[in-house]
Scaffold this motif. Structure first.
Motif, PDB file in Angstrom:
ATOM      1  N   ARG A  52       0.784  -1.104   0.011  1.00 47.10           N
ATOM      2  CA  ARG A  52       0.000   0.038  -0.126  1.00 47.10           C
ATOM      3  C   ARG A  52       0.774   1.397   0.052  1.00 47.10           C
ATOM      4  O   ARG A  52       0.555   2.399  -0.596  1.00 47.10           O
ATOM      5  CB  ARG A  52      -0.839  -0.057   1.100  1.00 47.10           C
ATOM      6  N   ALA A  53       2.035   1.256   0.765  1.00 44.21           N
ATOM      7  CA  ALA A  53       2.728   2.407   0.945  1.00 44.21           C
ATOM      8  C   ALA A  53       3.484   2.667  -0.419  1.00 44.21           C
ATOM      9  O   ALA A  53       3.599   3.733  -0.772  1.00 44.21           O
ATOM     10  CB  ALA A  53       4.192   2.190   1.852  1.00 44.21           C
ATOM     11  N   ASP A  56       0.459   4.755  -1.948  1.00 37.37           N
ATOM     12  CA  ASP A  56      -0.203   5.641  -1.003  1.00 37.37           C
ATOM     13  C   ASP A  56       0.638   6.162  -0.151  1.00 37.37           C
ATOM     14  O   ASP A  56       1.087   5.629   1.067  1.00 37.37           O
ATOM     15  CB  ASP A  56      -1.447   4.925  -0.391  1.00 37.37           C
ATOM     16  N   SER A  57       1.261   7.255  -0.440  1.00 36.93           N
ATOM     17  CA  SER A  57       2.388   8.032   0.420  1.00 36.93           C
ATOM     18  C   SER A  57       2.043   8.425   1.902  1.00 36.93           C
ATOM     19  O   SER A  57       2.832   8.454   2.854  1.00 36.93           O
ATOM     20  CB  SER A  57       3.188   9.050  -0.322  1.00 36.93           C
ATOM     21  N   THR A  58       0.524   8.417   1.966  1.00 35.56           N
ATOM     22  CA  THR A  58      -0.035   8.774   3.431  1.00 35.56           C
ATOM     23  C   THR A  58       0.493   7.655   4.455  1.00 35.56           C
ATOM     24  O   THR A  58       0.507   8.034   5.545  1.00 35.56           O
ATOM     25  CB  THR A  58      -1.586   9.070   3.285  1.00 35.56           C
ATOM     26  N   VAL A  59       0.537   6.592   3.878  1.00 38.23           N
ATOM     27  CA  VAL A  59       0.739   5.563   4.821  1.00 38.23           C
ATOM     28  C   VAL A  59       1.906   5.866   5.454  1.00 38.23           C
ATOM     29  O   VAL A  59       2.175   5.370   6.455  1.00 38.23           O
ATOM     30  CB  VAL A  59       0.791   4.226   3.960  1.00 38.23           C
ATOM     31  N   GLN A  61       3.392   8.260   6.699  1.00 36.62           N
ATOM     32  CA  GLN A  61       3.039   9.259   7.403  1.00 36.62           C
ATOM     33  C   GLN A  61       2.554   8.618   8.945  1.00 36.62           C
ATOM     34  O   GLN A  61       2.653   9.258  10.103  1.00 36.62           O
ATOM     35  CB  GLN A  61       2.196  10.525   7.027  1.00 36.62           C
ATOM     36  N   HIS A  62       2.123   7.278   8.610  1.00 41.53           N
ATOM     37  CA  HIS A  62       1.690   6.617   9.853  1.00 41.53           C
ATOM     38  C   HIS A  62       2.705   6.186  11.099  1.00 41.53           C
ATOM     39  O   HIS A  62       3.090   5.115  10.978  1.00 41.53           O
ATOM     40  CB  HIS A  62       0.970   5.426   9.331  1.00 41.53           C
ATOM     41  N   SER A  63       2.757   7.199  11.783  1.00 36.81           N
ATOM     42  CA  SER A  63       4.035   7.036  12.642  1.00 36.81           C
ATOM     43  C   SER A  63       3.653   6.462  14.034  1.00 36.81           C
ATOM     44  O   SER A  63       4.079   6.138  14.995  1.00 36.81           O
ATOM     45  CB  SER A  63       4.936   8.286  13.083  1.00 36.81           C
TER      46      SER A  63
END
Lengths: 421, 244
Positions: A52-53, A56-59, A61-63
């Motif tokens: 997914r990463a 989908d670059s928001t993934v 940011q999932h820190s």
């Protein structure tokens, strides 16, 4: 300890050991399987997140873990380049449990667009203490269930299986070698019991034969000895009766006759002793000891009077025992005779009869008798005396046969106490 | 002074009847058998013998005897079997078992089978004569069994004795001693035989002679007082003999 109890105890001990070992192995095997499965799940999740990463670059940011169960943060290429996947057990605060709960965490690295990222995926773990407790409970139930089954099986199944054995035991308890009775064994399909039955029956048969042949031997010995004795005595008497012997010759003859008489008594006493010890007096009846003793004292009265010995009887209580009448007569005859013979002129005998107890006190020598030798065969305090030395041995044999006890004590008087049953 | 014999004196016959009693001795041991035969013949009995089971069976089936002395251990069979056979045939005659076994079972079995008495070997001849006399008295003589010794008359059944017409007073044991010696008249009676017969085999053997002697002394005194023409001689160290 009964067979049933002892087998149950062994089974229970074996079960404790077996179940403990099995539980340990089972626990670790189970745990291993759980980890395997969880780790596979984590690996799968890792693949999905990395895929997914990629689009989908928001993934990236999932820190924080939050609700999704993973976190990603960028790391330096130096830390990321030589990294292998790491699975660890750790704990994480869970809202629903309001507590730190154990979790399984996969830490891995991946490269995207030339940058290195560290990905941590978590999943909820079983609580080990819960698992152990649950397992323990189950095993305890299993254990008690098994023990109960064993007890019930022992009680009903073993009871049935061992029935021929207990039947044999009952028969053996009642069995008497000298009686006419035989033992009846119960038929059984169990080979061991069948063999036991056969062997015991054969053994008893052999014993009975040996017993009978011994009995036969005693009778033969009697026959072989008594007939020559009878002939010798009768011939010597016939010789003395011819009346042409002088006093010296008659004295020699009389002495020979006396010794033959003594031999006769000795022979009879030994045979009696053998018979008592071989338990050949089976016919018992209820004997009134008070009456018997009174009768015997009456029989001895002339002899007592001759020696100027007084005999007194005190009936403290009625005394009734179950015994062979002949043996009872011999027992008390020997007791009274002993008191009469080992007495002195002008002495006295006092017989007290209580419930299952007879005490004979008599005057006599001033020294106590040797209790260790008193009842031994052929023990004579005065070796030259004409007695056989078997009277008290016979007394003891009769007492032993019936479980009576005889005690001797010296209180200035010689006291024989016989405790009947 | 010459003592004049009593007028009712019937001589030295033991029985007042003149019947001759017939006795069968069944005994395998030859010396024993000869001793028995000799002793019984001296008493005036007619005696026949058998030395084994078959010979005995033949005799008891064919002849009648007043008394049979039966040894249990016989070659060829058990004496008790003979006894059973005898009783099955309904034969009269007393049976005295003479056994070396001295076993209670044999005694009980024998008496149950109809034997009249049981005598264990070894025994004194005096005792045998007393037993034979006793069974004959019971079964054959029908009470006609008074014993006459010169002027002394003894009735064993009613238990009295008198010299001429004068009754004598005895205690029980004294009468037993007199009767036993009278039955064995002119025969030496061993002191133990006498003691055992009268006082039972419980008597202390060690001083039986002194004891019996004191009883005999009383008896002699009474016989003398009444002028009985019998004498009890002491045979040194052995016993007594009643002579008449």
């Amino acid at each position: 300890m009964k067979l049933q109890n002892i087998t149950t105890a062994w089974f229970v001990a074996a079960l404790v050991l077996l179940i403990s070992v099995w539980a340990t192995i089972f626990y670790f095997a189970l745990l291993n399987e759980i980890y395997d499965s969880i780790d596979d799940g984590l690996d799968n999740q890792k693949q999905l997140i990395i895929q997914r990463a990629a689009f989908d670059s928001t993934v990236l940011q999932h820190s924080e873990f939050r609700e999704s169960g993973y976190s990603i943060k960028q790391v330096s290429p130096a830390a990321g380049i030589n990294f292998t996947d790491r699975y660890v057990d750790t704990s994480l605060y869970m809202q629903n449990e309001d507590d730190n709960e154990p979790v399984r965490m996969l830490t891995t690295m991946f490269r995207q667009n030339g940058a290195y990222y560290q990905l941590q995926v978590i999943t909820s773990m079983v609580e080990e203490d819960d698992l152990v407790a649950q397992l323990l409970y189950s095993l305890l139930w299993l254990f008690f269930g098994l023990v109960l089954s064993i007890i019930l099986l022992n009680k009903f199944l073993l009871g049935r299986i061992w029935k021929p054995f207990y039947h044999l035991l009952q028969q053996l308890k009642k069995y008497q070698l000298d009686a006419q009775s035989n033992i009846n064994t119960a038929p059984t399909r169990i080979e061991e019991f069948r063999l036991l039955n056969e062997n015991i029956t054969a053994l008893l048969h052999r014993n009975k034969l040996a017993y009978n042949s011994q009995k036969q031997f005693i009778e033969n010995a009697a026959h072989e000895l008594q007939t020559p004795l009878a002939i010798s005595i009768n011939k010597l008497e016939s010789l003395a009766d011819r009346g042409h012997m002088n006093e010296e010759e008659l004295q020699l003859l009389g002495s020979a006759l006396d010794h033959l008489e003594r031999m006769t008594r000795l022979n009879r006493s030994l045979l009696l002793l053998s018979r008592i010890e071989n338990k050949q007096f089976n016919d018992t009846e209820t004997v009134d000891i008070n009456g018997l003793v009174r009768q015997l004292v009456e029989d001895f009265s002339d002899q007592a009077q001759f020696s100027n010995i007084t005999i007194a009887i005190t009936d403290e209580a009625p005394c009734v025992v179950h015994i062979n009448r002949g043996l009872a007569t011999i027992l008390f005859t020997n007791l009274i005779k002993n008191a009469l013979v080992h007495n002195h002129a002008g002495g006295s005998i006092h017989i007290r009869i209580g419930d299952k107890k007879v005490v004979v006190e008599n005057t006599g020598d001033d020294t106590p008798l040797d209790t260790t030798l008193l009842f031994a065969r052929f023990y004579k305090k005065n070796p030259s005396a004409a007695s056989t030395g078997l009277g008290l041995a016979i007394l003891k044999a009769i007492a032993d046969l019936h479980g009576y006890t005889i005690q001797y004590s010296y209180t200035g008087l010689h006291v024989f106490t016989i405790q009947l049953k | 002074m010459v003592k004049i014999p009593a007028t009712d004196k019937t001589g030295l016959e033991i029985y007042s009847s003149n019947l001759v009693m017939k006795i069968l001795v069944i005994e395998d041991e030859q010396d024993m058998r000869n001793g028995l035969v000799q002793s019984l013949q001296q008493e005036g009995y007619t005696v026949e013998t058998a030395s084994n089971f078959d010979a005995a069976l033949d005799k008891i089936m064919v002849y009648e005897y007043d008394c049979i002395l039966l040894d249990i251990g016989l070659p060829g069979g058990n004496g008790l079997e003979l006894l059973a056979q005898l009783k099955r045939e309904g034969k009269d005659g007393s049976v005295i078992i003479v056994s070396a076994k001295d076993s209670l079972e044999d005694k009980i079995t024998g008496l149950n089978l109809g034997a009249d008495d049981y005598l264990a070997k070894p025994f004194h001849m005096a005792e045998l004569h007393a037993r034979v006399r006793s069974v004959l008295r019971r079964n054959t003589l029908n009470g006609n069994s008074q014993i006459t010794l010169n002027n002394l008359l003894i009735d064993p059944i009613d238990r009295w004795a008198r010299v001429d017409e004068t009754p004598m007073i005895f205690n029980r044991k004294e009468f037993d001693v007199l009767l036993y010696l009278a039955i064995n008249k002119n025969r030496l009676v061993h002191k133990n035989a006498l003691a055992e017969h009268v006082w039972g085999d419980r008597i202390d053997e060690a001083n039986s002679f002194d004891f019996v002697y004191s009883q005999i002394k009383n008896l002699r005194k009474k016989l003398k007082e009444h002028g009985a023409e019998v004498e009890i001689q002491a045979v040194y160290g052995i016993g007594y003999k009643l002579t008449a």
